[in-house]
Design a protein around this motif. Structure first.
Motif, mmCIF file in Angstrom:
data_model
loop_
_atom_site.group_PDB
_atom_site.id
_atom_site.type_symbol
_atom_site.label_atom_id
_atom_site.label_comp_id
_atom_site.label_asym_id
_atom_site.label_seq_id
_atom_site.Cartn_x
_atom_site.Cartn_y
_atom_site.Cartn_z
ATOM 1 N N ILE A 293 21.966 92.943 4.128
ATOM 2 C CA ILE A 293 20.528 92.840 3.836
ATOM 3 C C ILE A 293 19.809 92.051 4.926
ATOM 4 N N ALA A 294 20.441 90.971 5.400
ATOM 5 C CA ALA A 294 19.825 90.177 6.461
ATOM 6 C C ALA A 294 19.682 90.984 7.747
ATOM 7 N N ASP A 295 20.660 91.829 8.056
ATOM 8 C CA ASP A 295 20.568 92.669 9.250
ATOM 9 C C ASP A 295 19.440 93.684 9.123
ATOM 10 N N ILE A 296 19.309 94.277 7.926
ATOM 11 C CA ILE A 296 18.214 95.223 7.702
ATOM 12 C C ILE A 296 16.864 94.523 7.833
ATOM 13 N N LEU A 297 16.768 93.338 7.258
ATOM 14 C CA LEU A 297 15.510 92.591 7.351
ATOM 15 C C LEU A 297 15.190 92.213 8.796
ATOM 16 N N GLN A 298 16.216 91.859 9.558
ATOM 17 C CA GLN A 298 15.985 91.496 10.950
ATOM 18 C C GLN A 298 15.430 92.681 11.748
ATOM 19 N N ARG A 299 15.998 93.847 11.524
ATOM 20 C CA ARG A 299 15.474 95.027 12.220
ATOM 21 C C ARG A 299 14.058 95.372 11.753
ATOM 22 N N GLY A 300 13.826 95.199 10.461
ATOM 23 C CA GLY A 300 12.476 95.447 9.971
ATOM 24 C C GLY A 300 11.460 94.477 10.542
ATOM 25 N N VAL A 301 11.846 93.213 10.655
ATOM 26 C CA VAL A 301 10.941 92.215 11.237
ATOM 27 C C VAL A 301 10.684 92.517 12.709
ATOM 28 N N THR A 302 11.711 92.965 13.425
ATOM 29 C CA THR A 302 11.520 93.324 14.833
ATOM 30 C C THR A 302 10.540 94.483 14.974
ATOM 31 N N ALA A 303 10.718 95.522 14.133
ATOM 32 C CA ALA A 303 9.793 96.658 14.185
ATOM 33 C C ALA A 303 8.374 96.230 13.818
ATOM 34 N N LEU A 304 8.247 95.391 12.795
ATOM 35 C CA LEU A 304 6.922 94.912 12.390
ATOM 36 C C LEU A 304 6.285 94.073 13.491
ATOM 37 N N SER A 305 7.074 93.266 14.167
ATOM 38 C CA SER A 305 6.541 92.441 15.256
ATOM 39 C C SER A 305 5.995 93.308 16.385
ATOM 40 N N LEU A 306 6.719 94.369 16.731
ATOM 41 C CA LEU A 306 6.233 95.263 17.785
ATOM 42 C C LEU A 306 4.942 95.957 17.368
ATOM 43 N N LEU A 307 4.872 96.394 16.113
ATOM 44 C CA LEU A 307 3.655 97.052 15.645
ATOM 45 C C LEU A 307 2.468 96.095 15.649
ATOM 46 N N LEU A 308 2.676 94.878 15.183
ATOM 47 C CA LEU A 308 1.574 93.920 15.152
ATOM 48 C C LEU A 308 1.194 93.467 16.559
ATOM 49 N N ALA A 309 2.164 93.394 17.473
ATOM 50 C CA ALA A 309 1.822 93.086 18.864
ATOM 51 C C ALA A 309 0.938 94.181 19.451
ATOM 52 N N ALA A 310 1.260 95.445 19.143
ATOM 53 C CA ALA A 310 0.402 96.540 19.588
ATOM 54 C C ALA A 310 -0.991 96.437 18.968
ATOM 55 N N ALA A 311 -1.036 96.016 17.694
ATOM 56 C CA ALA A 311 -2.344 95.842 17.047
ATOM 57 C C ALA A 311 -3.157 94.739 17.724
ATOM 58 N N VAL A 312 -2.493 93.650 18.096
ATOM 59 C CA VAL A 312 -3.196 92.568 18.796
ATOM 60 C C VAL A 312 -3.739 93.054 20.128
ATOM 61 N N ILE A 313 -2.937 93.838 20.855
ATOM 62 C CA ILE A 313 -3.396 94.368 22.141
ATOM 63 C C ILE A 313 -4.607 95.276 21.945
ATOM 64 N N LEU A 314 -4.592 96.085 20.885
ATOM 65 C CA LEU A 314 -5.729 96.964 20.614
ATOM 66 C C LEU A 314 -6.974 96.168 20.245
ATOM 67 N N VAL A 315 -6.805 95.108 19.460
ATOM 68 C CA VAL A 315 -7.967 94.275 19.103
ATOM 69 C C VAL A 315 -8.567 93.635 20.346
ATOM 70 N N ILE A 316 -7.694 93.080 21.196
ATOM 71 C CA ILE A 316 -8.186 92.478 22.439
ATOM 72 C C ILE A 316 -8.862 93.526 23.315
ATOM 73 N N GLY A 317 -8.225 94.705 23.426
ATOM 74 C CA GLY A 317 -8.801 95.759 24.257
ATOM 75 C C GLY A 317 -10.171 96.187 23.775
ATOM 76 N N ASN A 318 -10.338 96.335 22.466
ATOM 77 C CA ASN A 318 -11.636 96.732 21.937
ATOM 78 C C ASN A 318 -12.681 95.646 22.165
ATOM 79 N N THR A 319 -12.291 94.388 21.997
ATOM 80 C CA THR A 319 -13.231 93.284 22.239
ATOM 81 C C THR A 319 -13.660 93.235 23.701
ATOM 82 N N ILE A 320 -12.708 93.409 24.615
ATOM 83 C CA ILE A 320 -13.040 93.390 26.039
ATOM 84 C C ILE A 320 -13.889 94.602 26.407
#
Length: 342
Positions: A207-234
């Motif tokens: 379960i911990a391994d599954i959660l770790q992979r899920g957190v990694t995928a979520l982190s990449l998605l949210l990092a992309a969201a942050v880049i999009l927010v910054i890009g739209n603001t700029i």
């Protein structure tokens, strides 16, 4: 002649020999100044641009605060999940270190034979200690802990066997080592059953391994969201300063010169969002830390939530700055080419 030579050495200028001696040093100082002046000017322009970008953001505090909050929430969520996962893995590691092997002896094995078996197991490699629990003691402990004392009085005989509790050595506490050790003990005469209770630990690690992979995928998605927010603001900032950009390009300003203030704006947005994320993580862990510690105490463990360490907080700030710079660079690279003087 002598007076002219003295005049040239005292106040009216250096002598010819002295002038020749001073020329190499003068050329070195001039070369040093010629090398440092552009660098000083370049750094001064960067400082000025960074300061002006920060002041321009503070002139619209509400919109800047909203952008920082959006970025902070997006970065705080994966950080919280990573910290929770790290706490869970540390607890699982502690449980794995405390793993034991319960050896239930056959019904016909008496206490003397059980003692011999205990001494035999204690001499084996990979075993640290062996505890012998007689069946009468086991029944007494079960009576005290189960609350079934009245029901146990109706039993004709003690149904519990003699038990050996084997503690593996520190270097033999992995799942594979415990499984091999349990298999070897299971083949000894007089042993009825060996219980290596690792199935729940394997499930927890899975379960911990599954959660770790899920957190990694979520982190990449949210990092992309942050880049999009910054890009739209700029992008909005570029559109609001279109006339200024046209004028700068008309007078010979390069794309790098025009791009620089927007890159610093993205850096400030990233830094502010990372600070907000750090603040949100600390508040969230402070808020739920008390109930989690009470829950851990009820289960007899020392589980507690730890906030974000200082080193990890600095890393979060660097990640925020990097995401802000990347988002602004992508936006400027895409939209700046569309603004050209005609």
């Amino acid at each position: 002649m002598a007076s002219e030579r003295r005049v040239s050495r005292t106040g009216k200028g250096p002598a010819p020999g002295e002038r020749r001696a001073q020329q190499p040093g003068a050329r070195g100082a001039g070369a040093l100044r010629s090398w440092r002046d552009p660098l000083d000017s370049y750094l001064a322009h960067h400082r000025k641009t960074a300061g002006e970008s920060g002041r321009r953001m503070l002139q619209s505090p509400l919109s800047s605060l909203m952008t920082w909050l959006v970025m902070g929430i997006a970065m705080a969520l994966p950080v919280c999940l990573m910290l929770l996962l790290g706490s869970l893995q540390s607890v699982a590691q502690g449980w794995e270190d405390a793993a034991r092997i319960n050896v239930y002896l056959a019904e016909g094995v008496d206490e003397s034979a059980a003692g011999e078996l205990r001494r035999e197991l204690a001499l084996r490699d990979g075993i640290e200690t062996v505890l012998f629990i007689p069946r009468d003691q086991a029944l007494a402990e079960f009576r005290a802990s189960s609350g079934l004392g009245n029901a146990l009085d109706y039993l004709d005989q003690n149904p519990l066997p003699h038990t050996l509790v084997v503690t593996p050595a520190a270097t033999y506490r992995s799942q594979d080592d415990l499984s091999r050790l349990g298999t070897s003990i299971r083949g000894i005469d007089g042993v009825d059953q060996v219980q290596v209770d690792l199935q729940w630990l394997q499930r927890l690690n899975t379960i911990a391994d599954i959660l770790q992979r899920g957190v990694t995928a979520l982190s990449l998605l949210l990092a992309a969201a942050v880049i999009l927010v910054i890009g739209n603001t700029i992008r909005l900032a570029i559109e609001s300063r279109r006339d200024e950009i046209l004028i700068v390009k008309l007078v010979g300003g390069t794309d790098a010169f025009v791009r620089r203030p927007f890159l610093y704006t993205g850096v400030w947005y990233g830094l502010g969002g990372a600070l907000v994320a750090w603040w949100l993580v600390e508040i969230a862990f402070w808020w739920v830390g008390g109930p989690v510690e009470q829950l851990g105490a009820l289960y007899g463990g020392g589980f507690s939530l730890q906030g974000l360490p200082f080193g990890s907080g600095l890393l979060l700030l660097l990640v925020g700055v990097g995401l802000g710079w990347l988002g602004s660079w992508v936006a400027v690279k895409r939209h700046l080419k569309a603004i050209e003087p005609t």
